[in-house]
Design a protein around this motif. Structure first.
Motif, PDB file in Angstrom:
ATOM      1  N   GLY A 182      41.625 -39.618 104.684  1.00 57.11           N
ATOM      2  CA  GLY A 182      40.660 -40.100 105.713  1.00 57.11           C
ATOM      3  C   GLY A 182      39.339 -40.789 105.008  1.00 57.11           C
ATOM      4  O   GLY A 182      38.925 -41.341 106.154  1.00 57.11           O
ATOM      5  N   LEU A 183      39.613 -40.713 103.568  1.00 58.67           N
ATOM      6  CA  LEU A 183      38.319 -41.204 103.526  1.00 58.67           C
ATOM      7  C   LEU A 183      39.050 -42.969 102.939  1.00 58.67           C
ATOM      8  O   LEU A 183      37.412 -43.587 103.512  1.00 58.67           O
ATOM      9  CB  LEU A 183      38.373 -40.912 101.724  1.00 58.67           C
ATOM     10  N   LEU A 184      39.813 -43.419 103.333  1.00 59.92           N
ATOM     11  CA  LEU A 184      39.881 -44.139 102.806  1.00 59.92           C
ATOM     12  C   LEU A 184      40.407 -44.749 104.764  1.00 59.92           C
ATOM     13  O   LEU A 184      39.685 -46.135 105.141  1.00 59.92           O
ATOM     14  CB  LEU A 184      41.636 -44.830 102.383  1.00 59.92           C
ATOM     15  N   ARG A 185      40.427 -44.501 105.734  1.00 59.67           N
ATOM     16  CA  ARG A 185      40.246 -44.249 107.330  1.00 59.67           C
ATOM     17  C   ARG A 185      39.033 -45.369 106.877  1.00 59.67           C
ATOM     18  O   ARG A 185      38.771 -46.065 108.672  1.00 59.67           O
ATOM     19  CB  ARG A 185      41.053 -43.236 108.123  1.00 59.67           C
ATOM     20  N   ASN A 186      38.548 -43.973 107.062  1.00 60.59           N
ATOM     21  CA  ASN A 186      36.196 -44.395 107.178  1.00 60.59           C
ATOM     22  C   ASN A 186      36.160 -46.007 106.211  1.00 60.59           C
ATOM     23  O   ASN A 186      34.950 -45.725 106.309  1.00 60.59           O
ATOM     24  CB  ASN A 186      35.700 -43.006 107.369  1.00 60.59           C
ATOM     25  N   GLY A 187      37.313 -46.406 105.100  1.00 61.86           N
ATOM     26  CA  GLY A 187      36.473 -47.981 105.311  1.00 61.86           C
ATOM     27  C   GLY A 187      35.815 -47.198 103.224  1.00 61.86           C
ATOM     28  O   GLY A 187      35.360 -48.152 103.168  1.00 61.86           O
TER      29      GLY A 187
END
Length: 263
Positions: A219-224
């Protein structure tokens, strides 16, 4: 000539030995000693008794017992020795005290699994060592049961208590929560915590925490968020540690996942 590998898994000291013709003078230990014979035959002298432990044998020594013996001159011998205080072993298994009633058990499959755990003790990956520590506690429960010691019945933990364990693990994702701390919070020994958690989830507490870390990392990676910051925030040892576990779970690296998610 002999080769010795020494390691620790939590409170358990492990020696893995490859040798030929090695013998030990009569001696004793302050700790419980569990010997796992993998190759060759050991001639054992224990408290004025003599017996032979072949491949697949597990030998058990209580603190203070006089022991000695070894392999015949020139004979190949491979074995593992585990050392732990009787108090620590009893606490981990939820017992008031531990005293082995049998000194020899022939259990080739259990011996093999103990050998796998001992090998994992030398891993450079902290999580791998912790998972092998968990596995060792469960295996020692089997060993102690075979030795004639009766283990307490499974605690009726149920889903609510395991849910509480998951809450505590989730709140401490930035660091590894020691099993004894988790067990104390839930009123369970390490052994019963591991057995009950595995029964309810199919995973050990540490495995469950790692899958939650990788899920939150996604999730954190998906949010950049940068992979290095994700690793730091979620308690991975470093970015390569995140990469290894993320790829094992999802089949691609964090960087590759971010590039795909931006499309």
């Amino acid at each position: 000539m002999s080769t010795l590998q020494h390691a620790w898994l939590g409170d358990y000291e492990i020696n893995s030995v490859h040798c030929s013709g090695l013998t030990f003078a009569r001696h004793s230990h302050d700790e419980c000693v569990i010997g796992v014979n993998l190759v060759g035959e050991e001639n054992v002298w224990l408290d004025r008794r003599e017996f032979v432990a072949g491949p697949g044998a597990i030998t058990l020594y209580n603190p203070g017992q006089i022991q000695g013996g070894g392999a015949a001159e020139g004979a190949p011998w491979q074995f593992i020795s585990l050392y732990v205080s009787a108090e620590q072993l009893a606490a981990d298994l939820g017992l008031a005290h531990v005293e082995f009633d049998r000194s020899l058990c022939f259990q080739p499959d259990l011996a093999r699994r103990l050998a796998v755990v001992a090998k994992g003790a030398s891993s450079g990956d902290v999580l791998v060592r912790e998972l092998n520590e968990d596995a060792l506690v469960v295996l020692l429960g089997e060993v102690v049961g075979l030795s004639g010691v009766r283990l307490p019945g499974n605690a009726a933990a149920g889903k609510s208590l395991i849910g509480r364990a998951q809450e505590l693990l989730a709140a401490q994702l930035h660091q590894s929560l020691p099993l004894d701390h988790l067990g104390e919070a839930l009123g369970l020994s390490k052994f019963h915590l591991l057995r009950t958690f595995q029964k309810e989830t199919g995973l050990s507490p540490r495995q469950w925490a790692m899958q939650l870390r990788t899920r939150r990392a996604k999730g954190l990676l998906r949010n950049g968020m940068a992979a290095g910051e994700v690793a730091h925030q979620l308690g991975f040892a470093d970015q390569s540690h995140l990469n290894r576990h993320f790829r094992a779970a999802y089949g691609l690296t964090p960087g590759r996942y971010q590039s795909v998610a931006k499309r």
